[in-house]
Motif scaffolding. Structure first.
Motif, mmCIF file in Angstrom:
data_model
loop_
_atom_site.group_PDB
_atom_site.id
_atom_site.type_symbol
_atom_site.label_atom_id
_atom_site.label_comp_id
_atom_site.label_asym_id
_atom_site.label_seq_id
_atom_site.Cartn_x
_atom_site.Cartn_y
_atom_site.Cartn_z
ATOM 1 N N LYS A 179 0.831 -1.203 0.000
ATOM 2 C CA LYS A 179 0.000 0.000 0.000
ATOM 3 C C LYS A 179 0.866 1.253 0.000
ATOM 4 N N SER A 180 1.936 1.258 0.764
ATOM 5 C CA SER A 180 2.806 2.433 0.825
ATOM 6 C C SER A 180 3.450 2.701 -0.541
ATOM 7 N N ASP A 181 3.823 1.630 -1.249
ATOM 8 C CA ASP A 181 4.391 1.803 -2.594
ATOM 9 C C ASP A 181 3.340 2.341 -3.558
ATOM 10 N N ALA A 182 2.111 1.867 -3.427
ATOM 11 C CA ALA A 182 1.037 2.325 -4.308
ATOM 12 C C ALA A 182 0.745 3.806 -4.078
ATOM 13 N N VAL A 183 0.739 4.228 -2.821
ATOM 14 C CA VAL A 183 0.494 5.644 -2.503
ATOM 15 C C VAL A 183 1.619 6.504 -3.074
ATOM 16 N N ARG A 184 2.854 6.067 -2.914
ATOM 17 C CA ARG A 184 3.992 6.813 -3.452
ATOM 18 C C ARG A 184 3.904 6.918 -4.970
ATOM 19 N N ASP A 185 3.587 5.803 -5.628
ATOM 20 C CA ASP A 185 3.469 5.815 -7.084
ATOM 21 C C ASP A 185 2.343 6.731 -7.541
ATOM 22 N N GLN A 186 1.224 6.708 -6.820
ATOM 23 C CA GLN A 186 0.103 7.567 -7.178
ATOM 24 C C GLN A 186 0.484 9.041 -7.032
ATOM 25 N N GLU A 187 1.199 9.378 -5.980
ATOM 26 C CA GLU A 187 1.631 10.767 -5.799
ATOM 27 C C GLU A 187 2.569 11.192 -6.925
ATOM 28 N N GLN A 188 3.471 10.313 -7.344
ATOM 29 C CA GLN A 188 4.370 10.639 -8.443
ATOM 30 C C GLN A 188 3.595 10.831 -9.741
ATOM 31 N N ILE A 189 2.615 9.973 -9.985
ATOM 32 C CA ILE A 189 1.804 10.100 -11.199
ATOM 33 C C ILE A 189 1.016 11.401 -11.183
ATOM 34 N N MET A 190 0.448 11.742 -10.036
ATOM 35 C CA MET A 190 -0.323 12.989 -9.939
ATOM 36 C C MET A 190 0.579 14.203 -10.161
ATOM 37 N N ALA A 191 1.799 14.163 -9.652
ATOM 38 C CA ALA A 191 2.738 15.271 -9.864
ATOM 39 C C ALA A 191 3.085 15.400 -11.346
ATOM 40 N N MET A 192 3.316 14.269 -12.007
ATOM 41 C CA MET A 192 3.623 14.316 -13.442
ATOM 42 C C MET A 192 2.434 14.828 -14.245
ATOM 43 N N LEU A 193 1.219 14.403 -13.879
ATOM 44 C CA LEU A 193 0.028 14.893 -14.575
ATOM 45 C C LEU A 193 -0.147 16.394 -14.368
ATOM 46 N N SER A 194 0.175 16.882 -13.187
ATOM 47 C CA SER A 194 0.087 18.312 -12.913
ATOM 48 C C SER A 194 1.073 19.089 -13.792
ATOM 49 N N GLU A 195 2.286 18.541 -13.931
ATOM 50 C CA GLU A 195 3.281 19.192 -14.801
ATOM 51 C C GLU A 195 2.805 19.202 -16.249
ATOM 52 N N ILE A 196 2.220 18.117 -16.691
ATOM 53 C CA ILE A 196 1.704 18.044 -18.069
ATOM 54 C C ILE A 196 0.576 19.052 -18.244
ATOM 55 N N LYS A 197 -0.302 19.173 -17.271
ATOM 56 C CA LYS A 197 -1.409 20.125 -17.340
ATOM 57 C C LYS A 197 -0.881 21.553 -17.437
ATOM 58 N N GLN A 198 0.112 21.891 -16.621
ATOM 59 C CA GLN A 198 0.687 23.235 -16.675
ATOM 60 C C GLN A 198 1.335 23.500 -18.030
ATOM 61 N N SER A 199 2.010 22.513 -18.568
ATOM 62 C CA SER A 199 2.645 22.660 -19.878
ATOM 63 C C SER A 199 1.603 22.885 -20.962
ATOM 64 N N ILE A 200 0.507 22.157 -20.900
ATOM 65 C CA ILE A 200 -0.563 22.328 -21.895
ATOM 66 C C ILE A 200 -1.202 23.699 -21.747
ATOM 67 N N GLU A 201 -1.391 24.164 -20.521
ATOM 68 C CA GLU A 201 -1.972 25.492 -20.307
ATOM 69 C C GLU A 201 -1.064 26.577 -20.881
ATOM 70 N N ARG A 202 0.258 26.432 -20.669
ATOM 71 C CA ARG A 202 1.190 27.418 -21.237
ATOM 72 C C ARG A 202 1.141 27.384 -22.764
ATOM 73 N N THR A 203 1.070 26.187 -23.324
ATOM 74 C CA THR A 203 0.997 26.059 -24.781
ATOM 75 C C THR A 203 -0.292 26.683 -25.297
ATOM 76 N N ASN A 204 -1.385 26.471 -24.619
ATOM 77 C CA ASN A 204 -2.660 27.079 -25.021
ATOM 78 C C ASN A 204 -2.579 28.607 -24.979
ATOM 79 N N GLU A 205 -1.941 29.137 -23.933
ATOM 80 C CA GLU A 205 -1.798 30.590 -23.838
ATOM 81 C C GLU A 205 -0.958 31.128 -24.993
ATOM 82 N N ARG A 206 0.105 30.442 -25.357
ATOM 83 C CA ARG A 206 0.936 30.868 -26.486
ATOM 84 C C ARG A 206 0.146 30.826 -27.787
ATOM 85 N N VAL A 207 -0.614 29.762 -27.977
ATOM 86 C CA VAL A 207 -1.423 29.646 -29.204
ATOM 87 C C VAL A 207 -2.456 30.756 -29.242
#
Length: 87
Positions: A49-77
């Motif tokens: 369970k502890s490994d699953a929670v850690r992996d989920q937090e890492q995935i959520m952080a990566m998704l947040s970075e992807i979301k911010q990158s897409i938002e910046r790209t949308n603003e540029r467009v």
């Protein structure tokens, strides 16, 4: 023909009881070995369970970075489209 003495009967009974006990102990040790193998296989197949929670937090952080990158790209467009439309 020799008659069975009490010592012979007792030896025979003790031998049977000893053989039964040895057989029971062997079965118990076999079951313990099976459980140990199953436990090791469970640890290999399933995630803690502890490994699953850690992996989920890492995935959520990566998704947040992807979301911010897409938002910046949308603003540029949007800026590019606004710049071209005003000409």
């Amino acid at each position: 023909m020799e008659m069975l003495t009490m010592d012979t009967v007792q030896s025979f009974i003790f031998s049977l009881v000893g053989a039964g006990l040895i057989w029971s102990v062997k079965r118990l040790y076999g079951s313990i070995d099976d459980l140990r193998r199953d436990n090791a296989r469970i640890r290999e197949l399933y995630q803690l369970k502890s490994d699953a929670v850690r992996d989920q937090e890492q995935i959520m952080a990566m998704l947040s970075e992807i979301k911010q990158s897409i938002e910046r790209t949308n603003e540029r467009v949007d800026r590019l489209i606004d710049g071209i439309g005003s000409r």
